[in-house]
Write a protein that holds these residues in place. Structure first.
Motif, PDB file in Angstrom:
ATOM      1  N   CYS A 180       0.511  -1.247  -0.048  1.00  0.00           N
ATOM      2  CA  CYS A 180      -0.023   0.044  -0.137  1.00  0.00           C
ATOM      3  C   CYS A 180       0.684   1.275   0.019  1.00  0.00           C
ATOM      4  N   ARG A 224      -1.431  -2.975   4.449  1.00  0.00           N
ATOM      5  CA  ARG A 224      -1.523  -4.350   3.770  1.00  0.00           C
ATOM      6  C   ARG A 224      -0.737  -4.489   2.567  1.00  0.00           C
ATOM      7  N   SER A 237      -0.179  -8.297   6.692  1.00  0.00           N
ATOM      8  CA  SER A 237      -0.774  -6.904   6.970  1.00  0.00           C
ATOM      9  C   SER A 237       0.285  -6.414   7.979  1.00  0.00           C
ATOM     10  N   GLU A 254     -10.228  -1.665   0.628  1.00  0.00           N
ATOM     11  CA  GLU A 254      -9.177  -1.846   1.777  1.00  0.00           C
ATOM     12  C   GLU A 254      -9.526  -0.637   2.818  1.00  0.00           C
ATOM     13  N   TRP A 258      -1.698   3.273  -1.703  1.00  0.00           N
ATOM     14  CA  TRP A 258      -2.478   2.717  -2.965  1.00  0.00           C
ATOM     15  C   TRP A 258      -2.498   3.502  -4.000  1.00  0.00           C
TER      16      TRP A 258
END
Ligand code: SAM
Length: 232
Positions: free
Chosen positions: A14, A32, A117, A176, A208
């Motif tokens: 991310c 994550r 994660s 997400e 992201w």
């Protein structure tokens, strides 16, 4: 004498920029990523038994911080950025051989891919090895580190009405926990400890495919201003 190593895989994370990545794993459980293994390590028998493990150690390369000349002393941001200590007393990214280690949660396993994660890894990070976390050996009761004895106290993170709506809608699109990710990362206060931010100064990073912008209305709190889809 020199040895060569080669990655067993690469992380799709991310975190698209270094700025605002937490300084250690587990500080942002909503962070994550996926570790994509390369041949021959992408074969399922390499991962046999790993489904019995909740957390793994990743040994990786700080590929965006590699330097030809090793530093012997560094200024950890945690110590205010003005105190020098020996590189081996720190987890600084600039270090001999550029090797990092993070213990992360193993969410699930797919053929050739590990879903993770609680990561603190930049997108594209080359991973050199995976080892299972072994609670009886790795969690040491009574261990001490007087340079870093507790996670930094989190600072307050606030939203404008518009930025919270933007983040919630981008979270739905991405599938997400983006609101939590932003709150957990910014609560770590990404600015260097020695920087006193003026309220008009804007900070930003990419998570992201969105750009997150914030400012410090006062030195002890952050307000998220914008969460917008990045141009490309
Ligand atoms: N947990 C690891 C360790 O102790 O070795 C990393 C600690 S290091 C202080 C964490 C920082 O490394 C993050 O805040 C991020 O900015 C930086 N980082 C993460 N992945 C990186 C990469 N591939 N190249 C360069 N810097 C990276």
């Amino acid at each position: 004498m020199s040895y060569s190593v080669s990655p067993i895989g690469f992380v799709h994370s991310c975190f698209k920029e270094k700025f605002a990545i937490p300084r250690q794993p587990q500080l942002a459980p909503a962070a994550r990523g996926v570790l994509e293994l390369v041949p021959p390590f992408d074969q399922s028998h390499a991962l046999d038994g790993l489904e019995q493990v909740s957390h793994v150690w990743l040994l990786f390369l700080f590929h965006q911080a590699l330097e030809a000349e090793p530093r012997l002393r560094v200024r950890p941001p945690r110590l205010g950025g003005n105190r020098m200590v020996g590189v081996f007393a720190t987890r600084a990214t600039h270090r001999p051989n550029g090797i990092g280690q993070s213990v992360v949660r193993l969410e699930r396993i797919e053929p050739g891919r590990l879903h993770l994660s609680g990561i603190d890894l930049l997108d594209g990070t080359p991973v050199l090895d995976i080892k299972p976390y072994v609670p009886y050996a790795d969690a040491i009761a009574g261990a001490r580190n007087d340079l870093a004895n507790a996670a930094p106290a989190p600072i307050d993170v606030h939203w404008t009405k518009a930025s919270l709506e933007q983040a919630s809608s981008e979270a739905l699109r991405l599938g997400e926990p983006l609101v939590e990710l932003i709150e957990q990362c910014l609560a770590q206060d990404p600015r260097p400890a020695y920087q006193l931010p003026a309220p008009e100064r804007r900070y930003g990073t990419r998570l992201w495919d969105v750009e997150v912008r914030w400012h410090y209305p006062d030195p002890q709190s952050i307000t998220v201003l914008e969460v917008l889809r990045a141009a490309s």
